[in-house]
Design a protein around this motif. Structure first.
Motif, mmCIF file in Angstrom:
data_model
loop_
_atom_site.group_PDB
_atom_site.id
_atom_site.type_symbol
_atom_site.label_atom_id
_atom_site.label_comp_id
_atom_site.label_asym_id
_atom_site.label_seq_id
_atom_site.Cartn_x
_atom_site.Cartn_y
_atom_site.Cartn_z
ATOM 1 N N UNK A 151 -6.061 -12.050 -37.522
ATOM 2 C CA UNK A 151 -6.577 -11.617 -38.830
ATOM 3 C C UNK A 151 -7.880 -12.295 -39.225
ATOM 4 N N UNK A 152 -8.185 -13.440 -38.635
ATOM 5 C CA UNK A 152 -9.420 -14.139 -38.994
ATOM 6 C C UNK A 152 -10.624 -13.637 -38.197
ATOM 7 N N UNK A 153 -10.421 -12.653 -37.330
ATOM 8 C CA UNK A 153 -11.498 -12.167 -36.471
ATOM 9 C C UNK A 153 -12.323 -11.096 -37.186
ATOM 10 N N UNK A 154 -13.645 -11.181 -37.054
ATOM 11 C CA UNK A 154 -14.565 -10.158 -37.557
ATOM 12 C C UNK A 154 -14.936 -9.270 -36.377
ATOM 13 N N UNK A 155 -14.838 -7.949 -36.569
ATOM 14 C CA UNK A 155 -15.090 -7.003 -35.484
ATOM 15 C C UNK A 155 -16.409 -6.270 -35.736
ATOM 16 N N UNK A 156 -17.337 -6.413 -34.769
ATOM 17 C CA UNK A 156 -18.669 -5.809 -34.850
ATOM 18 C C UNK A 156 -18.794 -4.765 -33.747
ATOM 19 N N UNK A 157 -19.145 -3.539 -34.121
ATOM 20 C CA UNK A 157 -19.410 -2.484 -33.147
ATOM 21 C C UNK A 157 -20.904 -2.454 -32.861
ATOM 22 N N UNK A 158 -21.272 -2.702 -31.595
ATOM 23 C CA UNK A 158 -22.680 -2.704 -31.196
ATOM 24 C C UNK A 158 -23.002 -1.396 -30.482
ATOM 25 N N UNK A 159 -23.965 -0.633 -31.039
ATOM 26 C CA UNK A 159 -24.423 0.616 -30.433
ATOM 27 C C UNK A 159 -25.939 0.544 -30.284
ATOM 28 N N UNK B 131 -18.320 -4.006 -39.253
ATOM 29 C CA UNK B 131 -19.744 -3.722 -39.401
ATOM 30 C C UNK B 131 -20.254 -3.110 -38.099
ATOM 31 N N UNK B 132 -21.195 -2.160 -38.222
ATOM 32 C CA UNK B 132 -21.836 -1.516 -37.078
ATOM 33 C C UNK B 132 -23.259 -2.040 -36.954
ATOM 34 N N UNK B 133 -23.680 -2.406 -35.747
ATOM 35 C CA UNK B 133 -25.052 -2.845 -35.489
ATOM 36 C C UNK B 133 -25.689 -1.863 -34.515
ATOM 37 N N UNK B 134 -26.812 -1.276 -34.913
ATOM 38 C CA UNK B 134 -27.576 -0.343 -34.077
ATOM 39 C C UNK B 134 -28.898 -1.013 -33.718
ATOM 40 N N UNK B 135 -29.097 -1.286 -32.424
ATOM 41 C CA UNK B 135 -30.315 -1.977 -32.010
ATOM 42 C C UNK B 135 -31.446 -1.027 -31.623
ATOM 43 N N UNK B 136 -31.479 0.176 -32.219
ATOM 44 C CA UNK B 136 -32.666 1.012 -32.168
ATOM 45 C C UNK B 136 -32.656 2.158 -31.179
ATOM 46 N N UNK B 137 -33.738 2.956 -31.241
ATOM 47 C CA UNK B 137 -33.893 4.203 -30.486
ATOM 48 C C UNK B 137 -32.796 5.196 -30.846
ATOM 49 N N UNK B 138 -32.551 5.315 -32.137
ATOM 50 C CA UNK B 138 -31.622 6.325 -32.621
ATOM 51 C C UNK B 138 -32.226 7.717 -32.485
ATOM 52 N N UNK B 139 -33.565 7.799 -32.577
ATOM 53 C CA UNK B 139 -34.281 9.070 -32.503
ATOM 54 C C UNK B 139 -34.908 9.258 -31.130
ATOM 55 N N UNK B 140 -35.662 10.368 -31.000
ATOM 56 C CA UNK B 140 -36.431 10.613 -29.786
ATOM 57 C C UNK B 140 -37.934 10.568 -30.055
ATOM 58 N N UNK B 141 -38.356 11.207 -31.168
ATOM 59 C CA UNK B 141 -39.779 11.265 -31.478
ATOM 60 C C UNK B 141 -40.111 10.725 -32.868
ATOM 61 N N UNK B 142 -39.096 10.418 -33.651
ATOM 62 C CA UNK B 142 -39.347 9.821 -34.954
ATOM 63 C C UNK B 142 -39.998 10.744 -35.953
ATOM 64 N N UNK B 143 -39.856 12.064 -35.796
ATOM 65 C CA UNK B 143 -40.464 13.009 -36.718
ATOM 66 C C UNK B 143 -39.574 13.210 -37.944
ATOM 67 N N UNK B 144 -40.192 13.719 -39.012
ATOM 68 C CA UNK B 144 -39.420 13.996 -40.231
ATOM 69 C C UNK B 144 -38.356 15.054 -39.980
#
Length: 531
Positions: A257-265, A289-302
């Motif tokens: 119960x004392x453990x913190x669980x982090x999902x890394x994507x 908590x979820x941690x996203x270390x980037x490149x979620x997009x392809x071209x970064x357009x609106x």
């Protein structure tokens, strides 16, 4: 007495009516008014306008057909058009336009969604995949015929109804309906006569699909290697359902119960299946908590921003740093989204008992046309992040986890934080660096996105669950989760324990007790700087 002649008697009988007509003729007549009659070509032009407008309204109201094509639900519609052609809309990725015919009507095909029931049937009966092409061809032919009949009824009914409303004469209304039927028949004949089956070789992409030619090859290569593409497409159709199934049955770690669980994507690259997978992992592993270390997009357009909307409903706070495929447009969109924490320039935030700090990638290289700044730019960004970490520790608020997209930047914080997370390489890795900081590199949670087809073998979908002690805030263990990529349905979960937590293990340089500053790269305790 002599009889009166019959002719004379008839004249006497007609005398009153004759006199009446005589006296009526003496009355003054009102002057006749001349009503100008419209020119015949104006009447014809008005009729054509009524027919076209009525036909268009009829198509808008009832002129579409919902057709199941294989495991997908589609909507087929005929629309008035000066250029003709076929437009296939694949939301939210964009559209594909084909110069298939020259006629005043265009065929619109909207791919609405993947039907879970029919997809599951393919999963349960893989032998049906071999006949998928014939099934889809039959579905398209059936849908086209149904659309033709429905469109004919809609056009004729619309023109007739509007003709009756405008002219108020049944004969003119029927004439409008007949003219509409004739125009539709002529359009169909023109489309048949100008049908161009080679149009698939020269498609026009719009929206996010505009990047497809450079990623999956031109249409000619697709045609010449059609057997390969057909097999991969059929496997891809079933793969989405299988991915959802395997994530829902993954074994969940039962932590203390004392453990913190982090999902890394990381490196999702516009793969819409990733959101379902992440949501399933959050639920199965009770992620904090979820941690996203980037490149979620392809071209970064609106145009890509709407892809990010499911983040708000994933069920856990979302910590994000910018990758080299993410633009400042992407970053600003996420900054205004609830439940999202964007980290850049060393900014720190406390979530779920942990303190995070991150640095966005200094380079924006969505394609090969952009000249990258190279490792030097990454090293400078990493140095700025290291400075921010030292400032945080000097202020009495040490950071537990640092985040950067590029491993080159992440390596610059060695000795300044117990754990640093990165991505970019599209494969997993873990190491303890020279001065004690543990570097965790995540694979691609999007299976490399569209880039998966560039490889001989598809890239897997990867993510990790990190277990940190709530008191010491140091890594205890981690699960590497690996799902098969395109055409594959494997699922692997590998448990790893930090060496210092194994029986007989000793604390590593990266797991110093709380309050003890990590060793700096020079081997001495870092000099505190002003917050």
């Amino acid at each position: 007495m002599d009889r009166v002649p019959a002719a004379a008697l008839n004249r006497v009988r007609r005398a009153p009516s004759t006199l009446a007509r005589y006296y009526r003729s003496l009355r003054p007549h009102p002057a006749a008014e001349l009503v100008p009659q419209p020119h015949p070509w104006l009447r014809a032009l008005g009729m054509v306008a009524v027919v076209l407008l009525g036909a268009w309204l009829g198509l808008l109201i009832v002129g579409d057909v919902r057709v199941p094509v294989g495991p997908m639900n589609t909507t087929m519609t005929l629309r008035p058009s000066l250029a003709g052609g076929t437009k296939i809309n694949v939301s939210p990725l964009g559209a594909l336009e084909l110069n298939s015919h020259q006629a005043p009507v265009r065929l619109d095909v909207n791919v609405d969604q993947l039907d879970p029931g029919r997809s599951q049937e393919l999963v349960d009966h893989p032998e049906r995949i071999s006949g998928l092409q014939q099934e889809i061809t039959h579905d398209v032919e059936h849908g086209t015929l149904d659309l033709a009949v429905r469109s004919c009824v809609a056009v004729v009914a619309g023109a007739t109804a509007l003709g009756l409303a405008v002219y108020r004469r049944p004969r003119r209304a029927l004439a409008a309906g007949g003219l509409a039927f004739t125009l539709l028949g002529a359009s169909g004949a023109t489309a048949y006569a100008t049908w161009n089956p080679e149009s698939v070789l020269e498609p026009k992409f719009s929206g996010l699909l505009s990047s497809a030619p450079s990623l999956v090859g031109n249409a000619r290569s697709i045609v010449t290697e059609f057997d390969v593409y057909q097999q991969e497409l059929a496997r891809l159709v079933t793969n989405v359902t299988k991915l959802y199934d395997v994530t829902s049955t993954l074994p969940a770690y039962q932590p203390d119960p004392t453990t913190i669980r982090v999902l890394h994507v990381s490196d999702i690259h516009l793969n819409p299946a990733s959101w379902k997978i992440i949501a399933s992992l959050v639920k199965q592993y009770d992620v904090n908590v979820i941690v996203d270390s980037g490149d979620t997009m392809d071209h970064g357009t609106a145009a890509e921003n709407r892809f990010l909307d499911p983040i708000a409903d994933l069920g856990a706070p979302y910590v994000w740093v910018r990758g080299n495929h993410d633009s400042l447009i992407t970053q600003r969109y996420l900054e205004h989204m609830k439940n999202v924490h964007v980290l850049d320039d060393g900014r720190a935030v406390s979530i779920a008992g942990l303190r995070f700090a991150g640095m966005g990638d200094p380079q924006f290289t969505p394609d090969r046309s952009v000249t990258p700044g190279g490792d030097r730019a990454e090293e400078l960004a990493g140095a700025r992040l290291a400075t921010a970490l030292r400032d945080q520790r000097a202020a009495g608020r040490p950071v537990d986890i640092a985040i950067a997209h590029e491993p080159t930047a992440a390596r610059q914080v060695d000795g300044d934080v117990p754990l640093v997370l990165a991505g970019h390489l599209h494969h997993e890795g873990m190491e303890i660096m020279k001065y004690g900081t543990r570097l965790r590199i995540e694979g691609s949670t999007g299976g490399s996105g569209l880039r998966a087809v560039e490889r001989q073998y598809p890239a897997p979908i990867e993510a990790s669950i990190l277990y940190l002690d709530r008191d010491t805030r140091h890594l205890q263990a981690w699960d590497e989760i690996r799902l098969g990529g395109l055409g594959q349905t494997t699922a692997e979960v590998t448990r790893h324990l930090a060496k210092e937590n194994q029986p007989g293990g000793s604390p590593s340089p990266g797991t110093t007790p709380p309050g003890t500053p990590p060793v700096s790269r020079s081997g001495a305790a870092p000099t505190p700087s002003a917050p």
